[in-house]
Design an enzyme around this catalytic site. Structure first.
Site, PDB file in Angstrom:
ATOM      1  N   HIS A  95     -82.903  38.295 -86.196  1.00 43.56           N
ATOM      2  CA  HIS A  95     -82.655  36.869 -86.484  1.00 43.56           C
ATOM      3  C   HIS A  95     -83.950  36.159 -86.876  1.00 43.56           C
ATOM      4  O   HIS A  95     -84.712  35.742 -86.003  1.00 43.56           O
ATOM      5  CB  HIS A  95     -82.031  36.186 -85.262  1.00 43.56           C
ATOM      6  CG  HIS A  95     -80.613  36.579 -85.013  1.00 43.56           C
ATOM      7  ND1 HIS A  95     -79.546  35.925 -85.587  1.00 43.56           N
ATOM      8  CD2 HIS A  95     -80.086  37.597 -84.282  1.00 43.56           C
ATOM      9  CE1 HIS A  95     -78.416  36.504 -85.205  1.00 43.56           C
ATOM     10  NE2 HIS A  95     -78.716  37.523 -84.414  1.00 43.56           N
ATOM     11  N   CYS A 101     -77.810  39.866 -89.381  1.00 45.34           N
ATOM     12  CA  CYS A 101     -77.034  40.443 -88.283  1.00 45.34           C
ATOM     13  C   CYS A 101     -75.623  40.804 -88.776  1.00 45.34           C
ATOM     14  O   CYS A 101     -75.468  41.678 -89.608  1.00 45.34           O
ATOM     15  CB  CYS A 101     -77.022  39.495 -87.091  1.00 45.34           C
ATOM     16  SG  CYS A 101     -76.556  40.293 -85.544  1.00 45.34           S
ATOM     17  N   GLU A 135     -84.245  33.209 -87.948  1.00 42.55           N
ATOM     18  CA  GLU A 135     -84.147  31.761 -87.728  1.00 42.55           C
ATOM     19  C   GLU A 135     -84.625  31.329 -86.342  1.00 42.55           C
ATOM     20  O   GLU A 135     -84.898  30.143 -86.136  1.00 42.55           O
ATOM     21  CB  GLU A 135     -82.702  31.284 -87.952  1.00 42.55           C
ATOM     22  CG  GLU A 135     -81.694  31.738 -86.918  1.00 42.55           C
ATOM     23  CD  GLU A 135     -81.097  33.117 -87.186  1.00 42.55           C
ATOM     24  OE1 GLU A 135     -80.023  33.408 -86.631  1.00 42.55           O
ATOM     25  OE2 GLU A 135     -81.705  33.899 -87.942  1.00 42.55           O
TER      26      GLU A 135
END
Length: 525
Positions: free
Chosen positions: A181, A86, A183
């Site tokens: 993202h 990001c 994660e």
């Protein structure tokens, strides 16, 4: 030679994203040690850390704002693989000569990206393949700006209709950027993507395992403590229990624990703690029965914050008194965990860069001239639980719901009295017992009963009852920052309510709290 479980390490630089700790936890789950540091970490400190790879995390800033965060030059001088996520991708692009612009169409939430580049990072990783053979990934986006021109020899890795460069790569350098993202669990292949970067591209071995962590921690404690004696405040919570088990394994009788029973614990909790550690494990535990002292100090006080402070001060007084009876103590053990360390470590931009100890026993280290031993300070909560199991602690203890430091003191609204605590303890025990029977305990993140100092009319047999009201509270959450009230079955609530009213003299009404966080907090006080 002992295995160095920190040898293969990843550095994560934090630009302020709410997801940054999640990246670190995901990397640890892969089995690789990593540390999280502020984006303005010194170049020299980065070189000394000597990572196998670097992850530039996301953040809320815009790269074209004045004084927006930048990655240190050492990140690009080290010649190790770099993954920008990001904002991390945007600052990488900008700093290496690319271009980032604001976007009219912001992307927040689920998105599907097309994988258009043949990179080491995403090779063979996809959620869909369309009729034209284009690979697709289901991901989570959260960005306004976007890269519009890539630097150097970068190629497009992934794209969406509104963000043509949703990922970029230079396999020769080992540099990768993704606008989504990986994660968060919403990105279905996120774990595989991070594993590909950390293990395959950075070459890290999975040395960070529960058994290796325990062995390493034991070796470190023995090296630090030697033949000295160690004091630990044992609360019965997960962190202090794991510290006690770990230190006992490492140094045996050199450890003395002080367990302060404040009269505000759950039903039979004091006896359970003593049985587990003193009788079953052979740990030296001193039990300080201080119920009267705590209740006397709390008498007449209804303000929640003042109650917390009174309980905290009284704990320190009792702990101090017990500790002063002991001789030849050189170390104080604490259950500091990695999120505590992250919170108290600042950046050099005006914030304290020194890691402050969380002195949950007040000024004791200074007064008694004690050195600190903190064997969990590198671990996240989920890792603490895993090594608790590795050390032989029971699953039900390790995965028990969180319990506030002030105990029932903040679950009794208003003034705390022994009568209220005794009633609440029994009601809470019934609620938890029924949750376990119905297989709902581990489906909820936290569940408890709140005592309300108001009375309500009830009917028992042919007689009128005027007695206290309690509220049941159960929530589901991932991070305790937000929480949804648990949608427990009506039959279960009916069983709990019936048992509490019938079995406990003094309660006439049971309510269920259907408030989520926000706007409500999880605890009532």
């Amino acid at each position: 030679m002992a295995l160095d479980i920190h040898a293969h390490r990843i550095l994560i630089l934090d630009f302020g994203s709410q997801y940054t700790q999640l990246i670190a936890r995901r990397v640890r789950e892969i089995g690789v040690y990593c540390e999280l540091h502020p984006f303005d970490m010194d170049d020299e400190a980065i070189r000394e850390f000597n990572p196998r790879g670097i992850i530039l995390a996301g953040g809320p800033e815009s790269v074209h704002e004045a004084n927006s965060p930048r990655a240190p030059q050492a990140v690009f001088d080290l010649k190790v693989p770099v993954l920008g996520i990001c904002y991390g991708m945007q600052t990488m692009a900008e700093q290496m000569g690319g271009k980032v612009e604001g976007s009219d169409l912001r992307e927040f939430g689920y998105a599907r990206v097309d994988v258009v580049g043949k990179s080491r990072l995403l090779d063979g990783i996809e959620d869909h393949v369309d009729d034209d053979g284009v690979l697709g990934l289901d991901v989570w986006m959260s960005h306004g700006d976007k890269v519009t021109q890539m630097p150097g020899n970068f190629s497009v890795l992934a794209s969406t209709p509104s963000c043509p460069i949703a990922g970029m790569y230079d396999d020769a350098l080992g540099y990768y950027g993704v606008q989504f993202h990986p994660e968060v669990t919403h990105t279905k292949q996120g774990g595989r993507i991070l594993s590909r970067f950390v293990q395959d591209i950075c070459g890290c071995e999975a040395l960070w395992t529960a058994s290796n962590i325990v062995e390493d921690a034991i070796a470190q404690v023995r090296a630090q403590v030697g033949s000295a004696n160690v004091l630990l405040g044992l609360s019965g919570g997960v962190d202090s229990s794991v510290v006690a088990a770990l230190l006992h394994r490492a140094i045996g009788d050199q450890l003395t624990c002080v367990f302060v029973d404040n009269g505000l614990l759950r039903l039979h909790e004091g006896d359970q703690v003593m049985a587990m550690f003193k009788e079953n494990m052979g740990v030296k535990v001193i039990r300080a029965d201080a119920e009267k002292q705590f209740l006397d100090n709390l008498e007449g006080e209804a303000d929640p914050e003042k109650k917390r402070k009174i309980i905290g001060r009284t704990f320190i007084d009792v702990f101090d008194a017990e500790a002063s009876k002991l001789e030849n103590i050189q170390f104080l053990a604490q259950g500091t965990i990695y999120p505590d360390v992250i919170e108290s470590a600042g950046a050099k931009s005006g914030k304290a860069h020194v890691i402050k100890s969380h002195h949950n026993v007040g000024g004791l280290p200074e007064e008694m001239n004690l050195k600190l031993v903190e064997p969990l300070r590198e671990l996240f909560k989920d890792e603490v639980r895993k090594i608790g199991l590795e050390l032989g602690l029971p699953y039900d203890m390790v995965y028990r719901h969180p319990f506030p430091g002030p105990g029932l003191g903040v679950r009794i609204l208003g003034e705390v009295k022994k009568e209220y605590a005794d009633i609440l303890r029994r009601a809470d025990h019934i609620f938890i017992e029924e949750l376990r029977k119905a297989d709902w305990y581990h489906k909820t993140s936290q569940a408890f009963v709140v005592f309300q100092p108001v009375k309500s009319v009830g009917v028992v047999g042919d007689g009128r009852r005027y007695a206290w009201v309690v509220a049941l509270r159960a929530v589901e959450t991932v991070d305790f920052m937000t929480a949804r009230w648990a949608h427990l079955p009506y039959e279960l609530l009916e069983t709990v309510s019936g048992r509490i009213i019938n079995e406990i003299d003094g309660i006439s009404r049971v309510t269920y709290d259907v408030s989520s966080k926000p706007p409500a907090t999880i605890e009532w006080e």
